[in-house]
Design an enzyme around this catalytic site. Structure first.
Site, PDB file in Angstrom:
ATOM      1  N   ASP A 159     -35.038  12.423 -14.496  1.00 48.75           N
ATOM      2  CA  ASP A 159     -36.410  11.974 -14.381  1.00 48.75           C
ATOM      3  C   ASP A 159     -37.112  13.383 -14.611  1.00 48.75           C
ATOM      4  OD1 ASP A 159     -36.201   9.205 -13.852  1.00 48.75           O
ATOM      5  OD2 ASP A 159     -36.009   9.758 -11.981  1.00 48.75           O
ATOM      6  N   ARG A 177     -27.559  15.569  -3.165  1.00 42.61           N
ATOM      7  CA  ARG A 177     -28.584  16.482  -2.254  1.00 42.61           C
ATOM      8  C   ARG A 177     -29.759  15.617  -1.773  1.00 42.61           C
ATOM      9  NH1 ARG A 177     -29.645  17.059  -7.761  1.00 42.61           N
ATOM     10  NH2 ARG A 177     -31.996  17.022  -8.390  1.00 42.61           N
ATOM     11  N   GLY A 211     -40.323  14.279  -8.748  1.00 44.33           N
ATOM     12  CA  GLY A 211     -39.028  15.183  -8.521  1.00 44.33           C
ATOM     13  C   GLY A 211     -39.627  16.800  -8.661  1.00 44.33           C
ATOM     14  N   GLU A 212     -40.730  16.953  -8.954  1.00 47.99           N
ATOM     15  CA  GLU A 212     -41.189  18.509  -8.981  1.00 47.99           C
ATOM     16  C   GLU A 212     -42.096  18.646  -7.837  1.00 47.99           C
ATOM     17  OE1 GLU A 212     -40.495  20.926 -11.133  1.00 47.99           O
ATOM     18  OE2 GLU A 212     -39.062  19.551 -11.897  1.00 47.99           O
ATOM     19  N   GLU A 244     -40.568  16.798 -18.237  1.00 49.00           N
ATOM     20  CA  GLU A 244     -40.925  17.853 -19.010  1.00 49.00           C
ATOM     21  C   GLU A 244     -41.325  17.716 -20.322  1.00 49.00           C
ATOM     22  OE1 GLU A 244     -38.377  21.078 -20.214  1.00 49.00           O
ATOM     23  OE2 GLU A 244     -37.910  21.647 -18.273  1.00 49.00           O
ATOM     24  N   ASN A 275     -38.398  24.062 -18.621  1.00 49.52           N
ATOM     25  CA  ASN A 275     -39.291  24.227 -19.442  1.00 49.52           C
ATOM     26  C   ASN A 275     -39.106  24.816 -20.959  1.00 49.52           C
ATOM     27  OD1 ASN A 275     -41.331  23.146 -17.654  1.00 49.52           O
ATOM     28  ND2 ASN A 275     -41.735  25.012 -16.824  1.00 49.52           N
ATOM     29  N   THR A 300     -30.962  22.388 -23.769  1.00 46.41           N
ATOM     30  CA  THR A 300     -31.980  23.322 -23.213  1.00 46.41           C
ATOM     31  C   THR A 300     -31.250  24.532 -22.596  1.00 46.41           C
ATOM     32  OG1 THR A 300     -31.909  22.147 -21.236  1.00 46.41           O
ATOM     33  CG2 THR A 300     -33.525  21.405 -22.813  1.00 46.41           C
TER      34      THR A 300
HETATM   35  C1  LIG Z   1     -31.452   4.934   4.240  1.00 50.14           C
HETATM   36  C2  LIG Z   1     -31.490   4.376   2.980  1.00 50.14           C
HETATM   37  C3  LIG Z   1     -32.495   5.145   1.948  1.00 50.14           C
HETATM   38  C4  LIG Z   1     -33.051   4.267   1.190  1.00 50.14           C
HETATM   39  C5  LIG Z   1     -34.264   4.892   0.356  1.00 50.14           C
HETATM   40  C6  LIG Z   1     -35.158   3.954  -0.120  1.00 50.14           C
HETATM   41  C7  LIG Z   1     -36.194   4.666  -1.072  1.00 50.14           C
HETATM   42  C8  LIG Z   1     -35.623   4.959  -2.343  1.00 50.14           C
HETATM   43  C9  LIG Z   1     -36.844   4.961  -3.282  1.00 50.14           C
HETATM   44  C10 LIG Z   1     -36.717   5.845  -4.473  1.00 50.14           C
HETATM   45  C11 LIG Z   1     -37.719   6.031  -5.154  1.00 50.14           C
HETATM   46  C12 LIG Z   1     -37.284   7.296  -6.027  1.00 50.14           C
HETATM   47  C13 LIG Z   1     -38.480   7.709  -7.043  1.00 50.14           C
HETATM   48  C14 LIG Z   1     -38.224   8.593  -7.860  1.00 50.14           C
HETATM   49  C15 LIG Z   1     -38.217   9.860  -8.423  1.00 50.14           C
HETATM   50  C16 LIG Z   1     -37.775  10.656  -8.965  1.00 50.14           C
HETATM   51  O1  LIG Z   1     -38.568  11.235  -9.870  1.00 50.14           O
HETATM   52  C17 LIG Z   1     -37.333  11.945  -8.331  1.00 50.14           C
HETATM   53  C18 LIG Z   1     -36.531  13.148  -9.381  1.00 50.14           C
HETATM   54  O2  LIG Z   1     -35.264  12.569  -9.790  1.00 50.14           O
HETATM   55  P1  LIG Z   1     -34.378  13.339 -10.583  1.00 50.14           P
HETATM   56  O3  LIG Z   1     -33.653  14.355  -9.698  1.00 50.14           O
HETATM   57  O4  LIG Z   1     -35.023  14.209 -11.646  1.00 50.14           O
HETATM   58  O5  LIG Z   1     -33.123  12.522 -11.141  1.00 50.14           O
HETATM   59  N1  LIG Z   1     -36.100  11.818  -7.275  1.00 50.14           N
HETATM   60  C19 LIG Z   1     -36.487  11.945  -6.074  1.00 50.14           C
HETATM   61  C20 LIG Z   1     -35.328  11.527  -5.254  1.00 50.14           C
HETATM   62  O6  LIG Z   1     -37.435  12.470  -5.911  1.00 50.14           O
HETATM   63  N1  LIG Z   2     -31.157  24.379 -19.060  1.00 47.44           N
HETATM   64  C1  LIG Z   2     -31.607  24.309 -17.732  1.00 47.44           C
HETATM   65  N2  LIG Z   2     -31.337  25.136 -16.854  1.00 47.44           N
HETATM   66  C2  LIG Z   2     -31.972  24.964 -15.797  1.00 47.44           C
HETATM   67  N3  LIG Z   2     -32.941  23.954 -15.604  1.00 47.44           N
HETATM   68  C3  LIG Z   2     -33.387  22.968 -16.514  1.00 47.44           C
HETATM   69  C4  LIG Z   2     -32.630  23.274 -17.875  1.00 47.44           C
HETATM   70  N4  LIG Z   2     -33.034  22.052 -18.368  1.00 47.44           N
HETATM   71  C5  LIG Z   2     -33.969  21.585 -17.835  1.00 47.44           C
HETATM   72  N5  LIG Z   2     -34.101  22.154 -16.605  1.00 47.44           N
HETATM   73  C6  LIG Z   2     -34.717  21.536 -15.392  1.00 47.44           C
HETATM   74  O1  LIG Z   2     -33.928  20.760 -14.364  1.00 47.44           O
HETATM   75  C7  LIG Z   2     -34.562  19.909 -13.750  1.00 47.44           C
HETATM   76  C8  LIG Z   2     -33.939  18.773 -13.398  1.00 47.44           C
HETATM   77  O2  LIG Z   2     -33.399  18.165 -14.458  1.00 47.44           O
HETATM   78  P1  LIG Z   2     -33.104  16.577 -14.643  1.00 47.44           P
HETATM   79  O3  LIG Z   2     -32.314  16.511 -15.974  1.00 47.44           O
HETATM   80  O4  LIG Z   2     -34.091  15.608 -14.034  1.00 47.44           O
HETATM   81  O5  LIG Z   2     -31.625  16.569 -13.716  1.00 47.44           O
HETATM   82  P2  LIG Z   2     -31.537  15.944 -12.138  1.00 47.44           P
HETATM   83  O6  LIG Z   2     -31.844  14.516 -12.348  1.00 47.44           O
HETATM   84  O7  LIG Z   2     -30.113  16.215 -11.790  1.00 47.44           O
HETATM   85  O8  LIG Z   2     -32.549  16.546 -11.355  1.00 47.44           O
HETATM   86  C9  LIG Z   2     -35.867  19.548 -14.502  1.00 47.44           C
HETATM   87  O9  LIG Z   2     -36.923  20.192 -13.636  1.00 47.44           O
HETATM   88  C10 LIG Z   2     -35.744  20.171 -15.778  1.00 47.44           C
HETATM   89  O10 LIG Z   2     -36.890  21.091 -16.028  1.00 47.44           O
END
Ligand SMILES: CCCCCCCCCCCCC/C=C/[C@@H](O)[C@H](COP(=O)(O)O)NC(C)=O
Ligand SMILES: Nc1ncnc2c1ncn2[C@@H]1O[C@H](COP(=O)(O)OP(=O)(O)O)[C@@H](O)[C@H]1O
Ligand SMILES: [Ca+2]
Length: 544
Positions: free
Chosen positions: A172, A284, A499-500, A177, A147, A143
């Site tokens: 996620d 982060r 995560g959005e 996407e 998007n 990508t």
């Molecule tokens: C002090 C101890 C902290 C413990 C925290 C306990 C709660 C953990 C539950 C986590 C649930 C995560 C749900 C997942 C969300 C993902 O879709 C989203 C997006 O993930 P990505 O960045 O795309 O991999 N990540 C977050 C952190 O919002």
């Molecule tokens: N080439 C790209 N450059 C920037 N953002 C991208 C690219 N490809 C996908 N994304 C977007 O990056 C975001 C985070 O991607 P993801 O694979 O879930 O990584 P992370 O788990 O680190 O957040 C998603 O919202 C996705 O839509």
């Protein structure tokens, strides 16, 4: 189905691939010769006789523990190369059988910026060699922007009807996407407009995820681990599992689909803060999580939710969703019986009005929140209050941060989500909630938490003058307190939707039972032996 010999039997369901090899003189192999034959009574049963220097290796999966899968080679000697070739062809043909539902053509999307930015390397080093071994034809797309994958899918630039599955290498967000692109394409293809209360249509193809992101919740929850090789093997073996998908509306307009978390308050603030710290990588979330925790913000809101009709199934019932889960199987069956029937939700019109709510609140036995209450009709409940967090999860959301997940007994495909409302509480109390969540410890005795298994819910912030009126009701609140209350109610959070960030706080959400299929089988019950694990769930034979 077994490939059996004098010393071993191999389950073809767990064969990854087969290749010609030169057998070293001293290797401990199984061998066979001219008399080898396919047993007609046991499909794919091959008897082997010891002879010859040439051979082939059958690569099978092993389960070294912690839900991880690995590969192991079992080598066979042959008398001559023609016989060797014959066996290789026979096994390859057997694996191509429709009964196995294995993918032959995949489109792979790799987000080079996911997680620790290692997605491309992980794919090249660990995934591609296994896809090649399994004779899977891959269209590879790196990508270039957010998007990109979604747009390619919606515009059908990839001719989806010719492929068996989509694979995303990322987190996620990347999965989200691909999911949104696939579902939107499927709806548009049937001329269905994605609007308020429409019925989404299940796509024909499956999605696989190779974990290379920050949280990797979907992979962890559907395989029991976040491991690149394990996920690759689930794809190759043709696993399939239906997972629940939400449709999310903002101000009564459809905006997107989600599968993991919808979180307002703590999880929304955390995400918003972390979005401009992507350079930090996965850490982060810990940084922003600590900041949101210290801020200890709470937000006024009204939540309406429709409870699951199955009152035996509850977020605290201690029934884990394992591979072959009965609850999900039953939900899937009744869902397919009622295909495309629009469910008419009872109650929306019969919800009590705000002035009745304020009346209720006067009599309500509020818990630790200073302003909270609930009332009900038959299916719907309404709660108004001040919340540190409102979370809804459609699967348990297991991940490295919390292996048991946000809601450990949530099901992948029961057509329900678990709604967890955390009322205003002290930092110490919220820390207790977070730590218990991380460790999967009992939370039901925390009196500032409410948990319900629901089919749909809506949320609106209480910020208007009329809301203020309803909160303060006819109580004789002095003017100075009213001003303070107004300042507090005007503060809103955002939604974390897989995560959005969704900036608008007023949303409504419905769950659609097992709307998409993943290349996974759910977490295998660790108390079972390997052969029981194989047999309790034979997802590959669903359509046979
Ligand atoms: C002090 C101890 C902290 C413990 C925290 C306990 C709660 C953990 C539950 C986590 C649930 C995560 C749900 C997942 C969300 C993902 O879709 C989203 C997006 O993930 P990505 O960045 O795309 O991999 N990540 C977050 C952190 O919002
Ligand atoms: N080439 C790209 N450059 C920037 N953002 C991208 C690219 N490809 C996908 N994304 C977007 O990056 C975001 C985070 O991607 P993801 O694979 O879930 O990584 P992370 O788990 O680190 O957040 C998603 O919202 C996705 O839509
Ligand atoms: Ca569910």
């Amino acid at each position: 189905m077994y490939l059996s010999g004098h010393e071993a039997s191999l389950d073809l369901r767990e064969v990854v691939g087969v290749k010609a090899v030169k057998i070293p003189a001293k290797s401990s192999t199984l061998s066979f010769g001219k008399n080898a034959k396919v047993d007609e009574n046991v499909p794919y049963c091959i008897e082997m006789q010891p002879i010859g220097p040439l051979g082939f290796s059958v690569v099978i999966i092993t389960r070294p523990g912690n839900h991880r899968w690995r590969c192991k080679q079992v080598s066979f000697q042959c008398k001559d190369s023609s016989l060797c070739h014959q066996w290789i062809t026979a096994i390859k043909e057997a694996l191509k059988s429709e009964a196995f539902c294995r993918p032959k053509k995949l489109v792979v999307f790799v987000n080079p910026f996911s997680g620790k930015k290692k997605a491309v390397k992980l794919y090249r080093d660990k995934v591609l060699p296994l896809f090649e071994l399994a004779d899977i034809h891959v269209t590879y797309i790196e990508t270039e922007r957010q998007n990109h994958a979604r747009d390619l899918l919606v515009q059908n630039s990839l001719d989806l009807k010719r492929i068996d599955g989509l694979v995303c290498v990322g987190g996620d967000g990347m999965f989200s996407e691909v999911l949104n692109g696939l579902l939107t394409f499927t709806a548009h293809d049937l001329h269905i407009e994605e609007m308020d209360r429409f019925e989404p249509v299940a796509p024909d193809i499956r999605i696989g995820i190779i974990p290379a992101g920050s949280t990797n919740t979907i992979v962890y929850t559907t395989t029991g681990t976040s491991d690149v090789v394990t996920s690759t093997l689930h794809i190759i073996l043709g696993d399939q599992i239906g997972i629940d998908v939400n449709s999310v509306n903002v101000n009564d307009q459809f905006v997107r689909y989600s599968v993991t978390l919808l979180g307002y308050g703590y999880m929304g603030d955390l995400l918003k803060d972390s979005d401009n710290k992507r350079w930090m990588g996965p850490s982060r979330y810990s940084w922003s999580g600590t900041k949101s925790f210290l801020a200890n913000n709470a937000y006024y809101g009204e939540i309406k939710y429709r409870l699951s009709s199955n009152s035996d199934s509850h977020p605290t019932d201690a029934v884990k969703c394992y591979s072959g889960c009965d609850i999900c199987s039953m939900a899937g069956q009744s869902n397919s019986r009622s295909t495309s029937k629009v469910e008419i939700s009872a109650g929306r019109d019969t919800d009590l009005q705000l002035d009745e709510q304020s009346d209720f609140m006067k009599h309500s036995n509020s818990q630790s929140s200073d302003l909270s209450g609930s009332y009900s009709d038959s299916n719907w409940r309404t709660v108004i209050g001040k919340f540190v967090a409102v979370n809804s999860v459609t699967m348990s959301c297991s991940c490295d941060l919390s292996p048991p997940g946000m809601s450990p007994y949530c099901h992948l495909g029961d057509g329900c989500m678990d709604l967890i409302m955390v009322s205003q509480c002290s930092r110490i109390e919220f820390l207790k909630f977070l730590l218990r969540t991380a460790k999967g410890e009992e939370r039901k005795n925390l009196d500032f938490i409410q948990m319900h298994r629901v089919k749909e819910f809506s949320f609106r912030p209480l910020t208007e003058d009329s809301d203020l009126l309803s909160i303060s009701s006819e109580e004789n609140i002095p003017q100075s307190k009213k001003v303070k209350l107004k300042r507090q109610t005007s503060r809103t959070s955002v939604w974390n939707c897989d995560g959005e960030v969704i900036d608008q706080p007023k949303i409504s959400v419905r769950v659609h039972c097992q709307l998409v299929k993943l290349f996974a089988r759910g977490v295998e019950d660790p108390s079972l032996q390997d052969d029981q694990k194989r047999n309790c769930c034979s997802p590959s034979f669903d359509n046979s």
